[in-house]
Design an enzyme around this catalytic site. Structure first.
Site, mmCIF file in Angstrom:
data_model
loop_
_atom_site.group_PDB
_atom_site.id
_atom_site.type_symbol
_atom_site.label_atom_id
_atom_site.label_comp_id
_atom_site.label_asym_id
_atom_site.label_seq_id
_atom_site.Cartn_x
_atom_site.Cartn_y
_atom_site.Cartn_z
ATOM 1 C CD GLU A 267 54.251 15.296 -18.572
ATOM 2 O OE1 GLU A 267 53.776 15.885 -19.424
ATOM 3 O OE2 GLU A 267 54.084 14.117 -18.298
ATOM 4 C CE LYS A 335 54.124 15.896 -24.542
ATOM 5 N NZ LYS A 335 53.043 15.163 -23.744
ATOM 6 C CB CYS A 387 54.785 12.373 -21.588
ATOM 7 S SG CYS A 387 53.334 11.080 -21.152
#
Length: 521
Positions: A267, A335, A387
């Site tokens: 990330e 995301k 994440c």
């Protein structure tokens, strides 16, 4: 048997509640003592018996303080190191978060006392799992949700693991609450039948361990390299640190270009906006396409869309097939589930004055779509998440497809130092691989970088806090697990069934009471 009495020792139960709450954390990684989950849940159930409603609330709240304060203390490391707030303010934020999360066990016990104050059997074995399922669902939804540390994850190495591909992690949690209720019922009533029932419940699901819900596709085996740069999050957003970070990742990746099909960076591995790095990305793309390797990396993308300035936490693929990299390409992932205070500010206008007083800079990201197409990489379909998103069971299942070859998670757990946080994160990712029956590629900045097979087992890993590359041959899988087909509908059907049993019991008791009243009359 009444559950309300004034005969108790206040401080002894409250202290024991804190201890049993804290014991529950031993069932999660890196400790993995799965029996601790039953001890902790049984402690909560037992300590709230035979006491007033107010005292039961204090016990439940204290249990929550013990559980969450020991379980998520790693968040303080991130806040303290990177928020820019004074230490007293950081501690206050942690107290607020822990207090908020501790309200859910309190709500659970209060509802239990209100809805089932008399029958011990119904309370412990029927109503408790129903209310726990509901309160945990609320914890995962309210204010974007924080479904961290759900007890079902503790069984990734435990005897209830086989339930995951059938009905998911939440079903395991449901069964753990039933088992803890049977333990407490055995202790309270001295009835050996309850203990035997608990053993039978465990044995009944044991054949699930030998069932395989997926098919290996060895002819599509792919060579993958996951690069762990071990760069510091405090420095990586510094412009002066940009070239050093890029050099670290390109240097570590160089020996594998042309020798593997996929190279994966974590990330935000490129610490700059995608629009600013067009020359770098296009140069690498040209080299990778010639040598037949695809790079998958995290990066931040900022652009104008619909007359708004939007910033996305993004995953892109470079050197992918015959088509050159394009900033306008839709083969990317944005995301969707943002972390409060880390990626967006709840009640931003209200909190603006506070953050400005301490000169705190909190990035405000835009949300990607809830359902997004898979990444098309070197002829494979990758279902990506970033994440925190890997712990969102329903979201993962909703984005899953029959044609999915691999699950992909990119993270940067360097924010949490040498704490339990990264280990707990990996444990939850393992459960997603088991539920959906697909290998999971788990890429992080400083560990734990890992490859997880479709049974939830970690097959390859790199030690934390080390610059290194994990290279392995990974076999994709095909087929659908029962959980991949129906998601959490299965456990909610069981929840409704238990609720129906409880309502029937109430109706029977009410009818019996009405008959007694008529006879007396």
């Amino acid at each position: 048997m009444t559950l309300v009495t004034e005969n108790y020792h206040p401080w002894s139960r409250v202290c024991l509640a804190f201890v049993t709450g804290a014991v529950g954390i031993l069932s999660f990684s890196p400790y993995d003592y799965w029996l601790a989950s039953l001890i902790s849940l049984s402690g909560l159930q037992a300590l709230t018996l035979n006491c007033t409603a107010r005292y039961a609330s204090v016990i439940a709240f204290t249990w929550g303080l013990g559980f969450f304060s020991t379980g998520i203390h790693w968040i303080y490391i991130s806040i303290n190191m990177f928020s820019g707030l004074p230490a007293i303010a950081n501690m206050f934020l942690m107290v607020i978060l822990t207090t908020y999360l501790s309200l859910y066990p309190l709500i659970f016990i209060n509802l239990l006392n209100i809805l089932c104050p008399q029958s011990l059997f119904l309370r412990l074995i029927v109503v408790s799992p129903v209310l726990w399922q509901i309160t945990e669902f609320l914890r995962g939804c309210i204010m974007t949700g924080f479904p961290w540390l759900q007890f079902g994850y503790t069984q990734i190495n435990g005897p209830l693991k086989g339930i995951a591909p059938l009905m998911g992690e939440e079903a395991i949690t449901f069964l753990l609450v039933i088992l803890s209720g049977l333990i407490v019922y055995t202790i309270q009533t001295r009835q050996i039948l309850a203990a035997v029932s608990a053993i039978i419940l465990v044995l009944l699901q044991w054949p699930l361990h030998s069932m395989t819900w997926f098919i290996l596709v060895p002819e599509r085996t792919v060579d993958v390299s996951l690069v762990q740069g071990n760069t510091l999050p405090l420095l990586k957003w510094d412009g002066n640190y940009l070239s050093r970070t890029l050099n670290t990742y390109t240097r570590l990746s160089a020996p594998y270009v042309g020798n593997v099909s996929m190279i994966i960076w974590p990330e935000s591995a490129i610490p700059d906006l995608e629009g600013n790095q067009q020359d770098f990305l296009k140069d690498i793309d040209a080299q990778l396409r010639i040598l037949g390797t695809t790079l998958i990396t995290g990066i931040i993308d900022a652009r104008f869309e619909n007359n708004n300035y939007c910033m996305y936490n993004t995953i892109i693929a470079i050197g992918n097939g015959t088509h050159p990299y394009s900033y306008l390409s839709r083969n990317r992932y944005r995301k969707s589930h943002l972390v409060p205070f880390g990626e967006y500010v709840p009640l931003a206008s209200f909190l603006h004055s506070l953050t400005s007083c301490f000169k705190v800079q909190i990035s405000t990201f835009s949300r990607g779509e809830y359902i997004q197409p898979h990444l098309q990489v070197a002829g494979y379909n990758l279902m990506p998440v970033l994440c925190y998103e890997v712990i969102l069971t329903q979201r993962m299942r909703d984005n899953f497809r029959l044609e999915t070859d691999f699950l992909l998670t990119m993270s940067n757990d360097a924010w949490f130092g040498d704490s339990n946080g990264p280990w707990q994160h990996l444990q939850m990712a393992r459960m997603r691989a088991l539920e959906l029956g697909r290998p999971l590629l788990y890429s992080t900045n400083n560990g734990i970088t890992a490859i997880i097979n479709a049974t939830g087992k970690v097959t390859h890993t790199i030690p934390q806090f080390k610059s290194d590359v994990l290279t392995a041959k990974v076999i994709p899988t095909a087929g659908l697990t029962p959980y991949a087909r129906v998601g959490n509908y299965g456990i909610w059907a069981v929840t409704l069934l238990f609720s129906f049993i409880w309502l029937i019991s109430i109706a029977r008791v009410s009818m019996g009471y009405a008959k007694m009243c008529r006879k007396d009359f």
